[in-house]
Design an enzyme around this catalytic site. Structure first.
Site, PDB file in Angstrom:
ATOM      1  N   ARG A 118     -11.446  -5.526 -25.461  1.00 15.33           N
ATOM      2  CA  ARG A 118     -10.290  -4.624 -25.284  1.00 15.33           C
ATOM      3  C   ARG A 118     -10.579  -3.487 -24.321  1.00 15.33           C
ATOM      4  NH1 ARG A 118      -9.424  -5.141 -31.132  1.00 15.33           N
ATOM      5  NH2 ARG A 118      -7.993  -6.879 -31.402  1.00 15.33           N
ATOM      6  N   LYS A 140      -5.389  -0.714 -10.343  1.00 19.39           N
ATOM      7  CA  LYS A 140      -4.611  -1.963 -10.433  1.00 19.39           C
ATOM      8  C   LYS A 140      -5.606  -3.120 -10.418  1.00 19.39           C
ATOM      9  CE  LYS A 140      -0.079  -0.888  -8.499  1.00 19.39           C
ATOM     10  NZ  LYS A 140       0.867  -1.129  -7.389  1.00 19.39           N
ATOM     11  N   GLU A 182      -3.853  -0.400   6.272  1.00 18.71           N
ATOM     12  CA  GLU A 182      -3.613   0.404   5.063  1.00 18.71           C
ATOM     13  C   GLU A 182      -3.966   1.873   5.306  1.00 18.71           C
ATOM     14  OE1 GLU A 182      -2.179  -0.835   2.350  1.00 18.71           O
ATOM     15  OE2 GLU A 182      -2.580  -2.985   2.318  1.00 18.71           O
ATOM     16  N   LYS A 224      -4.615   8.566  -1.642  1.00 17.05           N
ATOM     17  CA  LYS A 224      -4.344   7.641  -2.745  1.00 17.05           C
ATOM     18  C   LYS A 224      -4.630   8.299  -4.086  1.00 17.05           C
ATOM     19  CE  LYS A 224      -4.241   3.156  -4.587  1.00 17.05           C
ATOM     20  NZ  LYS A 224      -4.359   1.731  -4.410  1.00 17.05           N
ATOM     21  N   GLU A 234       3.193   3.694 -11.494  1.00 14.90           N
ATOM     22  CA  GLU A 234       4.273   3.358 -10.566  1.00 14.90           C
ATOM     23  C   GLU A 234       5.641   3.410 -11.242  1.00 14.90           C
ATOM     24  OE1 GLU A 234       2.891   0.309  -7.826  1.00 14.90           O
ATOM     25  OE2 GLU A 234       4.944  -0.350  -7.542  1.00 14.90           O
ATOM     26  N   ARG A 239       4.088   6.257  -6.518  1.00 15.06           N
ATOM     27  CA  ARG A 239       3.103   5.213  -6.188  1.00 15.06           C
ATOM     28  C   ARG A 239       3.770   4.064  -5.426  1.00 15.06           C
ATOM     29  NH1 ARG A 239      -2.081   3.133  -9.703  1.00 15.06           N
ATOM     30  NH2 ARG A 239      -2.816   1.725  -8.091  1.00 15.06           N
ATOM     31  N   ASN A 243       3.774   0.814  -1.244  1.00 12.61           N
ATOM     32  CA  ASN A 243       4.266  -0.525  -0.885  1.00 12.61           C
ATOM     33  C   ASN A 243       4.958  -0.532   0.473  1.00 12.61           C
ATOM     34  OD1 ASN A 243       3.347  -1.596  -3.308  1.00 12.61           O
ATOM     35  ND2 ASN A 243       5.232  -1.061  -4.390  1.00 12.61           N
ATOM     36  N   HIS A 246       5.095  -3.643   2.573  1.00 10.67           N
ATOM     37  CA  HIS A 246       4.662  -4.764   1.734  1.00 10.67           C
ATOM     38  C   HIS A 246       5.784  -5.756   1.424  1.00 10.67           C
ATOM     39  CE1 HIS A 246       1.044  -2.445   1.467  1.00 10.67           C
ATOM     40  NE2 HIS A 246       0.474  -3.289   0.641  1.00 10.67           N
ATOM     41  N   HIS A 250       5.152  -9.301   2.485  1.00  9.60           N
ATOM     42  CA  HIS A 250       5.087 -10.350   1.468  1.00  9.60           C
ATOM     43  C   HIS A 250       5.840 -11.598   1.933  1.00  9.60           C
ATOM     44  CE1 HIS A 250       5.093 -12.149  -2.557  1.00  9.60           C
ATOM     45  NE2 HIS A 250       6.339 -12.492  -2.298  1.00  9.60           N
ATOM     46  N   HIS A 264      -3.455 -10.203   4.611  1.00  8.35           N
ATOM     47  CA  HIS A 264      -2.566  -9.235   3.947  1.00  8.35           C
ATOM     48  C   HIS A 264      -2.339  -7.995   4.831  1.00  8.35           C
ATOM     49  CE1 HIS A 264      -0.704  -6.870   0.805  1.00  8.35           C
ATOM     50  NE2 HIS A 264      -1.634  -5.949   0.951  1.00  8.35           N
TER      51      HIS A 264
HETATM   52  N1  GLY Z   1      -2.095  -1.058  -3.503  1.00 11.37           N
HETATM   53  C1  GLY Z   1      -0.995  -0.380  -4.032  1.00 11.37           C
HETATM   54  C2  GLY Z   1      -1.308   0.455  -5.218  1.00 11.37           C
HETATM   55  O1  GLY Z   1      -2.469   0.603  -5.560  1.00 11.37           O
HETATM   56  O2  GLY Z   1      -0.426   0.948  -5.851  1.00 11.37           O
END
Ligand code: GLY
Length: 365
Positions: A118, A140, A182, A224, A234, A239, A243, A246, A250, A264
């Site tokens: 956990r 993430k 990025e 970030k 998010e 956050r 994107n 993206h 995508h 990417h």
């Molecule tokens: N790569 C996008 C984020 O970490 O929210």
């Protein structure tokens, strides 16, 4: 240099220093238990950097789990393999597992650590520019599923992030460029001054200039860290700004089968150009700003024209790909658009028929 990700009980430091990998003993030894540390990496990164890390750790033994390189490793099978191996090694919740590699290793290891007993701790040691400025920070974690990329995962913050910009010397230029997209993103979404710095110094970052690389990485991580601290999960349209590029990206990644044909970061670069062009078409930002974005990325060798991808694909299919993106919410697709360079925002009312007409024009251009 140390940047803090201010998340209360889940706060952690990002250490950035050229040569850090070879001097990581002092930072990593507090995480060792019984004189050993578990580590997950891939075959390529192991060949390049594992010995340096072993040497830095001196008497602390590294129990390495070495996986095949590539996106295909981010799957259920390797999640099971890593989790079972960590259990067999006797990893406990207060232990920390090292993730040495790019986004695939970081995302997979982070997710394994999120579910192991956990939740156990992990330390990100990213070795690509993309993972150093984006995926290693913010918690993430995910694997890919049959239905799409990153669809199974968890928010699980690392205990620390160790970034050694010197490891970028072994990164192929194409990968370096993909990560640089990025970096530019942070300027475009919220910091016009930093975009100006990218215009002046981006070529130096790609040429391997250590000073420029450290500046680009530190600035990106600071941006970030601020975004993640403000909107960890998010939920507040903060956050989500990460994107930018993206949603368009995508669609092109899906159309090219998430393959080496379009990395990417390359898709994000093109996507950011398209997001600004669409913003200009909708009267939200000036054509000059959209032109500046395309000019900078094009000068560095990025593809900034969708037509140049040579896709035999109607615009409707690209829109269809977008509708399968995990960013869909309540049947609507949020787009990150911009009022200008450094002024991105979340738009929820974009007419998809308009997007399709815009894309048809871009594909034909
Ligand atoms: N790569 C996008 C984020 O970490 O929210």
């Amino acid at each position: 240099m140390i940047i803090d990700v201010a998340l209360g009980a889940r706060a952690y430091p990002i250490h950035i220093r050229p040569g850090l990998l070879g001097e990581a003993g002092a930072l990593l030894s507090p995480f060792a238990r019984g004189g050993r540390l578990a580590l997950v990496t891939d075959e390529i990164v192991a060949g390049l950097h594992l010995e340096a890390l072993r040497a830095a750790l001196g008497d602390i033994a590294i129990e390495a789990i070495i996986l095949p390189p590539g996106e295909a490793t981010k799957d259920w099978r390797h999640l099971e393999l890593v989790t079972e191996r960590l259990l067999a090694l006797g990893i406990e919740r207060r232990d920390a597992v090292l993730a040495l590699g790019g986004g695939v290793i970081g995302d997979l290891t982070g997710f394994a650590c999120a579910i192991l007993k956990r939740g156990c701790r992990f330390v990100q040691i990213p070795t690509t520019l993309l993972s150093q400025v984006d995926s290693s920070v913010g918690g993430k974690t995910a694997i890919n599923a049959a239905a799409g990329k990153n669809l199974v995962g968890a928010f699980h913050q690392p205990a620390a992030v160790l970034i050694d910009p010197a490891v970028l010397a072994t990164l192929p230029r194409r990968e370096l460029m993909a990560g640089y997209a990025e970096v530019v993103k942070y300027g475009l979404l919220g910091d016009a001054e930093f975009f100006g710095w990218c215009e002046r110094h981006g070529a130096e970052v790609l040429a391997g200039d250590a000073h420029a690389q450290v500046h680009a990485i530190a600035h990106s991580c600071r941006a970030k860290a601020g975004i993640v601290a403000a909107d960890e999960r998010e939920t507040d349209d903060i956050r989500a700004l990460l994107n930018l590029g993206h949603t368009f990206g995508h669609a092109f990644e899906a159309e090219t089968g998430f393959s080496d044909r379009l990395l990417h970061g390359e898709a994000v670069a093109l996507g950011m150009v398209l997001a600004f062009r669409l913003s200009a078409r909708l009267g939200l930002c000036t054509a000059e700003d959209a032109g500046r974005v395309a000019a900078h990325l094009s000068a560095l060798g990025f593809t900034v024209e969708a037509a140049a991808l040579g896709l035999d694909c109607p615009a409707a299919r690209l829109v269809e790909h977008m509708l399968h993106d995990k960013k869909m919410s309540g049947g609507r697709l949020p787009f990150i658009l911009a009022h200008g360079i450094g002024q991105a925002f979340v738009a929820r009312d974009v007419d998809l028929a308009e997007v399709e007409r815009f894309l048809a024009g871009q594909l034909a251009a």
